[in-house]
Design a protein around this motif. Structure first.
Motif, PDB file in Angstrom:
ATOM      1  N   PRO A  48       0.824  -1.210   0.000  1.00  0.00           N
ATOM      2  CA  PRO A  48       0.000   0.000   0.000  1.00  0.00           C
ATOM      3  C   PRO A  48       0.858   1.260   0.000  1.00  0.00           C
ATOM      4  O   PRO A  48       1.989   1.273   0.496  1.00  0.00           O
ATOM      5  N   ALA A  49       0.291   2.323  -0.562  1.00  0.00           N
ATOM      6  CA  ALA A  49       1.016   3.577  -0.707  1.00  0.00           C
ATOM      7  C   ALA A  49       0.676   4.563   0.400  1.00  0.00           C
ATOM      8  O   ALA A  49      -0.422   4.559   0.948  1.00  0.00           O
ATOM      9  N   THR A  50       1.636   5.428   0.691  1.00  0.00           N
ATOM     10  CA  THR A  50       1.442   6.563   1.576  1.00  0.00           C
ATOM     11  C   THR A  50       1.943   7.801   0.838  1.00  0.00           C
ATOM     12  O   THR A  50       3.049   7.792   0.289  1.00  0.00           O
ATOM     13  N   PHE A  51       1.117   8.852   0.790  1.00  0.00           N
ATOM     14  CA  PHE A  51       1.472  10.101   0.123  1.00  0.00           C
ATOM     15  C   PHE A  51       1.663  11.202   1.172  1.00  0.00           C
ATOM     16  O   PHE A  51       0.717  11.898   1.524  1.00  0.00           O
ATOM     17  N   PRO A  52       2.867  11.379   1.693  1.00  0.00           N
ATOM     18  CA  PRO A  52       3.069  12.435   2.691  1.00  0.00           C
ATOM     19  C   PRO A  52       3.049  13.836   2.091  1.00  0.00           C
ATOM     20  O   PRO A  52       2.910  14.822   2.819  1.00  0.00           O
ATOM     21  N   ARG A  53       3.188  13.938   0.767  1.00  0.00           N
ATOM     22  CA  ARG A  53       3.178  15.251   0.103  1.00  0.00           C
ATOM     23  C   ARG A  53       2.391  15.132  -1.198  1.00  0.00           C
ATOM     24  O   ARG A  53       2.569  14.186  -1.959  1.00  0.00           O
ATOM     25  N   PHE A  54       1.506  16.107  -1.450  1.00  0.00           N
ATOM     26  CA  PHE A  54       0.734  16.094  -2.685  1.00  0.00           C
ATOM     27  C   PHE A  54       0.368  17.529  -3.038  1.00  0.00           C
ATOM     28  O   PHE A  54      -0.664  18.052  -2.626  1.00  0.00           O
ATOM     29  N   ASP A  55       1.222  18.181  -3.795  1.00  0.00           N
ATOM     30  CA  ASP A  55       1.020  19.564  -4.217  1.00  0.00           C
ATOM     31  C   ASP A  55       0.516  19.539  -5.653  1.00  0.00           C
ATOM     32  O   ASP A  55       1.301  19.569  -6.613  1.00  0.00           O
TER      33      ASP A  55
END
Length: 327
Positions: A48-55
Motif C-alpha cells: 500500500p502507498a502513503t502520500f506524505p506530500r501532494f502539491d
C-alpha cells in the motif's frame, strides 16, 4: 476487473494501461487527485502507498512510498507537468531513494493519466513514455504490468464507496495468484475501535472464535515489531473437536491502519503464512482487508478447503456486536 488491456510498444517506447469504470469522469478524476483516496489503491496488494506530500499544481510535486509486508519501502515522486481538469494530467515519474532524490540506475518517465466518458461510466488511459527500450524493458521486468493491473483493479471499491461496494456481500475471499488470497469484510464501526478489537486480548476473546461452540483459551500479544503472539482455542464442554492454536511474530505495526504477522499452527511442522491486515474507514464503517501469503498453491488450497471463509464470517458477525458495545 476494471483493467481491460496493458500494451507495451517497443517502437513507440510506451506502456499503455486501459481500464473502465462504472463511475463518472469527475468521480474518477477525484480518486486520482485526492491523496487520501490514492492511498487506498495506489500500490498492489501487500504494497500500500502513503502520500506524505501532494502539491497538485503545475510545477508541484507529490511524494509517495509503498511499504511491503516486511517493512521494505519503495519510493517515488511525481512532478506535475500538465493539468487539464477533469480530462488529463501529466507527471514526470521518478523512482527515488530514502532521501527523495532520483534513484541511481532507475529510469524517470513521463506519465499521462487521461480520463474519457463512456456509455457505462468512464475510461482511464494511462500511458507511460520511456526514453529508451532498455528503460522500458527494465520497468517491465520489475513487474510494472502485473503491479499496475493489481493496483488499478482495487479502484472499484474506492469509486463506489465502501458501503455500496460491500453491501450484502459479507466476508469475501478472492484468489489473487497461486500464493496470495485476499479476504475482505465491511463492519459498522470506526477504524480505531476495529483496530482495538484486533489487538486487545479482552476484546479478541469475545469475537475471534470461528464457528459456534468454541472458546479462545489463550490470547497473548506483543505488538512490537519482533514481538510474538500466541492464540489457542478449545471446544466448549460437550462439543466435538480438539484444541488448537497459532503462534507467530509481528513484522510490521502501523497503528491503526496496518499490521503484518506470520502465522504458524502451534505444535506442527506446517510452514508459516504471512498475514497482512489493513483497515480503511469511510463514513463510520471500516473495511477489513486481510492478504494472506501461502508458501505454495497446495497449502493455499488446503486451507481454503477447511471452510475458513465461513468461520471468519461467523467471527466478523460477533465483532460487530463487540463494536456496538465498546462504542
Amino acid at each position: 476487473m476494471p483493467v481491460t488491456d496493458v500494451t507495451t510498444d517497443h517502437e513507440a517506447l510506451t506502456m499503455t494501461l486501459t481500464a473502465e469504470f462504472a463511475a463518472s469522469v469527475d468521480r474518477l478524476w477525484k480518486a486520482f487527485t485526492d491523496p487520501a483516496q490514492l492511498e487506498r489503491f495506489w500500490g498492489p496488494p501487500g504494497w500500500p502507498a502513503t502520500f506524505p506530500r501532494f502539491d497538485f499544481a503545475v510545477g508541484g510535486r507529490a511524494d509517495y512510498y509503498m511499504t511491503s509486508p516486511r517493512g521494505e519501502k519503495a519510493g517515488g515522486s511525481w512532478e506535475f507537468l500538465e493539468i487539464d481538469e477533469p480530462r488529463a494530467f501529466a507527471v514526470l515519474d521518478s523512482f527515488v531513494d530514502a532521501g527523495g532524490a532520483p534513484a541511481d540506475g532507475l529510469p524517470t518517465m513521463r506519465v499521462v493519466f487521461a480520463f474519457e466518458p463512456t456509455a457505462a461510466g468512464s475510461k482511464l488511459i494511462n500511458t507511460t513514455y520511456f526514453t529508451s527500450a532498455e528503460a522500458l524493458e527494465q520497468v517491465v521486468a520489475m513487474g510494472a504490468v502485473e503491479g499496475s493491473t493489481m493496483a488499478f483493479n482495487q479502484l472499484d471499491r474506492v469509486l463506489a464507496g465502501l458501503r455500496e461496494y460491500s453491501a450484502g456481500k459479507g466476508t469475501q475471499t478472492e484468489i489473487l495468484d497461486d500464493t496470495h488470497v485476499r479476504i475482505t469484510r465491511l463492519v459498522e464501526g470506526p477504524r480505531h475501535l476495529v483496530w482495538r478489537a484486533h489487538q486487545e486480548p479482552e476484546l479478541m476473546r469475545q469475537w475471534l472464535l470461528g464457528p459456534d461452540g468454541w472458546r479462545m483459551s489463550v490470547c497473548e500479544i506483543d505488538p512490537a515489531v519482533g514481538g510474538r503472539y500466541r492464540y489457542e482455542w478449545e471446544p466448549l464442554e460437550g462439543m466435538p473437536g480438539e484444541k488448537f492454536g497459532f503462534d507467530g511474530e509481528t513484522l510490521l505495526w502501523e497503528a491503526p491502519r496496518r499490521a503484518v504477522t506470520t502465522e504458524h499452527m502451534t505444535g506442527t511442522d506446517f510452514p508459516s503464512t504471512l498475514n497482512d491486515l489493513t483497515l480503511d474507514e469511510e463514513d463510520g464503517a471500516t473495511l477489513i482487508t486481510l492478504v494472506i501469503e501461502y508458501p505454495d498453491k497446495e497449502t493455499r488450497d488446503m486451507v481454503l478447503a477447511t471452510g475458513m471463509t465461513d468461520g471468519m464470517e461467523a467471527s466478523y458477525g460477533r465483532l460487530e456486536g463487540v463494536l456496538e458495545r465498546v462504542g
